[in-house]
Design an enzyme around this catalytic site. Structure first.
Site, short mmCIF file in Angstrom:
data_model
loop_
_atom_site.label_atom_id
_atom_site.label_comp_id
_atom_site.label_asym_id
_atom_site.label_seq_id
_atom_site.Cartn_x
_atom_site.Cartn_y
_atom_site.Cartn_z
N GLY A 12 -25.74 -8.01 -9.84
CA GLY A 12 -26.00 -7.75 -8.42
C GLY A 12 -27.15 -8.59 -7.91
O GLY A 12 -27.82 -9.29 -8.67
N VAL A 14 -30.07 -7.66 -6.73
CA VAL A 14 -31.38 -7.23 -7.22
C VAL A 14 -31.46 -7.35 -8.75
O VAL A 14 -32.43 -7.87 -9.30
CB VAL A 14 -31.68 -5.79 -6.78
N GLY A 15 -30.41 -6.89 -9.43
CA GLY A 15 -30.43 -6.94 -10.90
C GLY A 15 -30.58 -8.37 -11.41
O GLY A 15 -31.32 -8.62 -12.36
N GLU A 39 -17.25 -3.89 -18.56
CA GLU A 39 -17.58 -3.64 -19.98
C GLU A 39 -18.09 -2.21 -20.19
O GLU A 39 -17.84 -1.59 -21.21
CB GLU A 39 -18.65 -4.63 -20.44
N LEU A 42 -20.65 2.81 -15.70
CA LEU A 42 -21.79 3.73 -15.80
C LEU A 42 -21.47 5.12 -15.25
O LEU A 42 -22.28 6.04 -15.39
CB LEU A 42 -23.02 3.14 -15.09
N SER A 108 -33.58 3.29 -1.76
CA SER A 108 -33.37 2.53 -0.53
C SER A 108 -34.13 3.21 0.59
O SER A 108 -34.43 4.41 0.53
CB SER A 108 -31.88 2.52 -0.25
N SER A 109 -34.41 2.46 1.67
CA SER A 109 -35.15 3.03 2.79
C SER A 109 -34.33 4.08 3.54
O SER A 109 -34.89 4.83 4.35
CB SER A 109 -35.59 1.93 3.75
N CYS A 110 -33.02 4.15 3.28
CA CYS A 110 -32.19 5.13 4.00
C CYS A 110 -32.44 6.55 3.54
O CYS A 110 -31.88 7.49 4.09
CB CYS A 110 -30.71 4.78 3.91
N TYR A 137 -24.75 8.61 0.67
CA TYR A 137 -25.46 7.62 -0.15
C TYR A 137 -26.94 7.98 -0.25
O TYR A 137 -27.53 7.96 -1.34
CB TYR A 137 -25.28 6.25 0.52
N LYS A 141 -29.38 8.90 -3.47
CA LYS A 141 -30.63 8.20 -3.78
C LYS A 141 -31.81 9.18 -3.89
O LYS A 141 -32.68 9.02 -4.74
CB LYS A 141 -30.93 7.14 -2.71
N THR A 169 -37.17 -2.09 1.16
CA THR A 169 -36.73 -2.32 2.53
C THR A 169 -35.47 -3.21 2.48
O THR A 169 -34.89 -3.42 1.42
CB THR A 169 -37.86 -3.00 3.32
N HIS A 184 -24.97 -7.68 5.53
CA HIS A 184 -26.17 -7.31 6.28
C HIS A 184 -26.52 -8.42 7.26
O HIS A 184 -25.95 -9.50 7.25
CB HIS A 184 -27.32 -7.06 5.30
N ASP A 283 -27.89 -1.58 20.05
CA ASP A 283 -29.05 -2.15 19.37
C ASP A 283 -29.39 -1.44 18.05
O ASP A 283 -30.03 -2.01 17.19
CB ASP A 283 -30.28 -2.02 20.28
N1 LIG Z 1 -29.41 -5.31 -1.00
C1 LIG Z 1 -30.29 -4.65 -0.27
O1 LIG Z 1 -30.65 -5.04 0.86
C2 LIG Z 1 -30.91 -3.40 -0.82
C3 LIG Z 1 -31.85 -2.76 -0.02
C4 LIG Z 1 -32.42 -1.60 -0.48
C5 LIG Z 1 -32.05 -1.10 -1.71
N2 LIG Z 1 -31.17 -1.73 -2.49
C6 LIG Z 1 -30.83 -1.09 -3.79
O2 LIG Z 1 -30.92 -2.00 -4.86
C7 LIG Z 1 -29.94 -1.66 -5.84
C8 LIG Z 1 -29.11 -2.90 -6.15
O3 LIG Z 1 -28.53 -3.40 -4.96
P1 LIG Z 1 -27.82 -4.82 -4.87
O4 LIG Z 1 -27.95 -5.28 -3.48
O5 LIG Z 1 -28.29 -5.66 -6.00
O6 LIG Z 1 -26.30 -4.37 -5.10
P2 LIG Z 1 -25.06 -5.27 -5.59
O7 LIG Z 1 -25.35 -6.71 -5.37
O8 LIG Z 1 -23.84 -4.68 -4.98
O9 LIG Z 1 -25.01 -5.00 -7.17
C9 LIG Z 1 -24.74 -3.74 -7.67
C10 LIG Z 1 -24.43 -3.86 -9.14
O10 LIG Z 1 -24.12 -2.55 -9.62
C11 LIG Z 1 -23.13 -2.65 -10.61
N3 LIG Z 1 -22.29 -1.46 -10.61
C12 LIG Z 1 -21.72 -0.84 -9.54
N4 LIG Z 1 -20.96 0.19 -9.96
C13 LIG Z 1 -21.05 0.22 -11.32
C14 LIG Z 1 -20.48 1.02 -12.33
N5 LIG Z 1 -19.66 2.05 -12.04
N6 LIG Z 1 -20.77 0.73 -13.62
C15 LIG Z 1 -21.59 -0.30 -13.93
N7 LIG Z 1 -22.17 -1.10 -13.03
C16 LIG Z 1 -21.90 -0.84 -11.73
C17 LIG Z 1 -22.27 -3.86 -10.26
O11 LIG Z 1 -21.88 -4.45 -11.49
P3 LIG Z 1 -20.64 -5.52 -11.64
O12 LIG Z 1 -21.07 -6.73 -10.86
O13 LIG Z 1 -20.59 -5.80 -13.09
O14 LIG Z 1 -19.43 -4.86 -11.08
C18 LIG Z 1 -23.21 -4.73 -9.43
O15 LIG Z 1 -23.62 -5.88 -10.14
C19 LIG Z 1 -29.11 -0.53 -5.26
O16 LIG Z 1 -29.58 0.69 -5.80
C20 LIG Z 1 -29.41 -0.58 -3.78
O17 LIG Z 1 -29.38 0.70 -3.20
C21 LIG Z 1 -30.58 -2.87 -2.08
#
Ligand SMILES: NC(=O)c1ccc[n+]([C@@H]2O[C@H](COP(=O)([O-])OP(=O)(O)OC[C@H]3O[C@@H](n4cnc5c(N)ncnc54)[C@H](OP(=O)(O)O)[C@@H]3O)[C@@H](O)[C@H]2O)c1
Length: 325
Positions: A12, A14-15, A39, A42, A108-110, A137, A141, A169, A184, A283
């Site tokens: 993802g 962030v990851g 693989e 979760l 998340s900020s939500c 959601y 969280k 944020t 977004h 808005d």
């Molecule tokens: N993006 C933002 O603006 C934002 C803002 C605030 C908070 N966050 C938080 O940051 C965290 C990561 O967000 P992100 O934007 O990086 O999300 P993302 O790009 O959608 O990545 C989410 C990852 O979670 C994995 N995943 C989802 N369901 C799964 C499952 N059942 N088993 C195993 N892995 C699973 C996916 O793995 P695969 O790729 O292998 O399917 C994916 O790589 C979240 O908790 C989100 O709430 C993000």
């Protein structure tokens, strides 16, 4: 030997930034473990337990989640609450049962109520009704934060459990989702300005007045904040948090109007046409800014300014979405 670290959600946005940051800080690649969702699902409790039992990680970054925009949250509320509750409960409980002492949960900020003082302090949690569109959601969280706190309270002294949580944020940067209908504001504007530039479009419509203020954090800054919070000395962390109010906001500390944001993106992309604000479109909330003073007091500040971050994001967009065959 270095700690063995499980990064859940490593593909993802962030990851993947957390993996980059660990490597940039010298963590050996062979001491980072990860699995795709194919693989290791979760949401599958037995599979998650078996994974922890065989891999025996020392630390966990929990950045796996089902995430999406307003449309997806409204259309699939059951999946949003069920999958996120399951992922968190399985990872946190299996981590505990397999001796993991340190875990960082990403929220998340939500999580904050719809009507809330700006900037939003951590103390605003559970003080009022949530935004309806992503309530399932947000509830998941909030449960994630409370899982961490409850394991700390019950097993902190007896088992040395130290599970922390951070609330980012709005994030942007490499690995973002540029889907035309479901992205977004930053990736959506990057795609639209780029396409308008390529097509020599004389103007580009932007929803709303451009007046709402929003905060944006570059994802590599977010990853750096995650490592900072994970590695904070426990006494310092305890001094700055409470057992039942322990989450930490992560923001850059300032907001910009959507108009200012669009102007920077147009400059970064080199779009020469006009921006037309479509004031018939809604808005949304006038302002959304995290109060990050708790994190600042813990010694962390964002480094990447918006213009520089947007240049990196655009370069990633070009590499991943335009240069591809
Ligand atoms: N993006 C933002 O603006 C934002 C803002 C605030 C908070 N966050 C938080 O940051 C965290 C990561 O967000 P992100 O934007 O990086 O999300 P993302 O790009 O959608 O990545 C989410 C990852 O979670 C994995 N995943 C989802 N369901 C799964 C499952 N059942 N088993 C195993 N892995 C699973 C996916 O793995 P695969 O790729 O292998 O399917 C994916 O790589 C979240 O908790 C989100 O709430 C993000």
């Amino acid at each position: 030997m270095s700690s063995k670290i499980f990064v859940a959600g490593h593909r993802g946005m962030v990851g993947s930034a957390i993996v980059r940051q660990l490597q940039a800080q010298g963590h050996p690649a062979d001491r980072i473990v990860f699995r795709t969702s194919a693989e290791l699902d979760l949401t599958d409790q037995a599979a998650v337990f078996d994974f922890f039992a065989s891999e025996q990680p020392d630390q966990v970054y929990l950045a796996a989640a089902k995430v999406g925009g307003i449309y997806a949250n409204n259309t699939y509320p059951a999946e949003f609450i069920y999958k996120n509750l399951m992922i968190q409960a399985n990872v946190i409980d299996s981590a505990f049962r397999n001796g993991v002492k340190k875990l960082l949960f990403l929220g998340s900020s939500c999580i904050y109520p719809k009507q809330v003082p700006q900037p939003m302090p951590e103390e605003a949690l559970l003080t009022g009704p949530l935004e309806q569109t992503n309530e399932p959601y947000a509830i998941a969280k909030i449960a994630g934060i409370k899982l961490c706190e409850s394991y700390n309270r019950q097993y902190g002294k007896s088992h040395g459990v130290d599970y922390r949580s951070v609330m980012p944020t709005n994030l942007y940067g490499p690995g973002d989702n540029y889907h035309p209908e479901n992205s977004h504001v930053i990736p959506a504007l990057i795609r639209r300005f780029h396409e308008a530039k390529v097509a020599n479009q004389p103007n580009l419509a932007i929803w709303g007045t451009g007046a709402p203020r929003r905060e944006f954090l570059y994802v590599d800054d977010m990853a750096a904040a995650c490592l900072h919070v994970m590695n904070l000395d426990k006494a310092l962390y305890d001094q700055n948090t409470k057992p039942m109010l322990s989450h930490i906001n992560v923001g850059c500390g300032y907001d910009v109007t959507i108009r200012e944001l669009a102007e920077i993106i147009a400059r970064v992309i080199g779009y020469q046409g006009d921006m037309v604000f479509d004031t018939s479109k809604p808005d949304g909330t006038p302002r959304k800014l995290m109060d990050s003073s708790r994190l600042n007091a813990l010694g962390w500040r964002a480094r990447v300014n918006l213009q520089v971050g947007l240049e990196e994001a655009y370069s990633d967009f070009l590499n991943t979405h335009v240069m591809q065959p």
